[in-house]
Enzyme design. Sequence first.
Site, PDB file in Angstrom:
ATOM      1  N   HIS A   2      -9.263  49.444  79.343  1.00  0.00           N
ATOM      2  CA  HIS A   2     -10.626  49.814  79.756  1.00  0.00           C
ATOM      3  C   HIS A   2     -10.890  49.390  81.193  1.00  0.00           C
ATOM      4  O   HIS A   2     -10.460  48.339  81.651  1.00  0.00           O
ATOM      5  CB  HIS A   2     -11.670  49.254  78.789  1.00  0.00           C
ATOM      6  N   ASP A  14     -10.427  40.547  82.362  1.00  0.00           N
ATOM      7  CA  ASP A  14     -11.057  41.478  81.423  1.00  0.00           C
ATOM      8  C   ASP A  14     -11.752  42.611  82.182  1.00  0.00           C
ATOM      9  O   ASP A  14     -12.959  42.597  82.328  1.00  0.00           O
ATOM     10  CB  ASP A  14     -12.058  40.716  80.547  1.00  0.00           C
ATOM     11  N   GLU A  46     -16.166  50.305  77.347  1.00  0.00           N
ATOM     12  CA  GLU A  46     -15.697  49.393  76.303  1.00  0.00           C
ATOM     13  C   GLU A  46     -16.633  48.200  76.175  1.00  0.00           C
ATOM     14  O   GLU A  46     -16.941  47.752  75.071  1.00  0.00           O
ATOM     15  CB  GLU A  46     -14.268  48.930  76.630  1.00  0.00           C
ATOM     16  N   GLU A  47     -17.103  47.699  77.305  1.00  0.00           N
ATOM     17  CA  GLU A  47     -17.967  46.527  77.277  1.00  0.00           C
ATOM     18  C   GLU A  47     -19.387  46.845  76.800  1.00  0.00           C
ATOM     19  O   GLU A  47     -20.034  46.006  76.182  1.00  0.00           O
ATOM     20  CB  GLU A  47     -18.046  45.904  78.686  1.00  0.00           C
ATOM     21  N   ASP A  76      -5.468  44.763  76.938  1.00  0.00           N
ATOM     22  CA  ASP A  76      -6.765  44.148  77.240  1.00  0.00           C
ATOM     23  C   ASP A  76      -6.598  42.634  77.274  1.00  0.00           C
ATOM     24  O   ASP A  76      -6.074  42.044  76.331  1.00  0.00           O
ATOM     25  CB  ASP A  76      -7.771  44.554  76.160  1.00  0.00           C
ATOM     26  N   HIS A 179     -16.411  37.490  80.817  1.00  0.00           N
ATOM     27  CA  HIS A 179     -17.766  37.993  81.075  1.00  0.00           C
ATOM     28  C   HIS A 179     -18.574  37.081  81.988  1.00  0.00           C
ATOM     29  O   HIS A 179     -19.797  37.155  82.013  1.00  0.00           O
ATOM     30  CB  HIS A 179     -18.533  38.220  79.764  1.00  0.00           C
TER      31      HIS A 179
END
Length: 218
Positions: A2, A14, A46-47, A76, A179
Amino acid sequence: AHLDTQLETPGINDNAGGVAVVLEIARLVAECDPVRKLRFGFWTSEEWARPWGSLQYVAGLSETELASVSAYINVDQIGSPNYALFVFDGDGSDFWIEGPPGSAEIERWFVADLLVHTHPTVPTWGLVSDHASFFMNGLAYGGIYTGGDMSGLGFDLKTEEEAAIFGGTAGERYDPCQHEACDTIENMDLDIAEVVAKSYARSAQFFGIDGHSVPPIP
């Protein structure tokens, strides 16, 4: 792999690292004549929509196209700094949810490939990445994951058993910068990312270029 990240993070582990691996394998495969066709996917959302881009891709495949898909390999978070080497539990022997036909064979291939190169693995399961789109549509899936919150429920702390196998710190997150604004290149463990990247490249060689299959266990 992603392409998107959360707004507050540069998203290097990520998932820029995963994207880089897919791009490099695509570059190498372009010089080959594969027995099986390889298709390289770069997903949006995706997130944000768990996982809207890949789900829309699968939904847009005809029945003939779906039937032609041998397997989906997810890439990922390949360089988590407090990593464990997870392989998706395709046969359901550890998490009691068996993947679609072919998933068990993919699991066995990755476990064997990493073990041959002196890297032990542990199983994982979860549907908070793009492999969920293929799993839910009955397509074989697999891959390696170095740790993060794959469940969506906050289960991302390294266990004592995992620390004994892989080193690192038990009780702390596999990727404390997931994140977060600190997910920069300095956050990644580039050594383990190289191990994972090479295994993915070998999987493209085995399944795609050479067109092999892993025989099921009788």
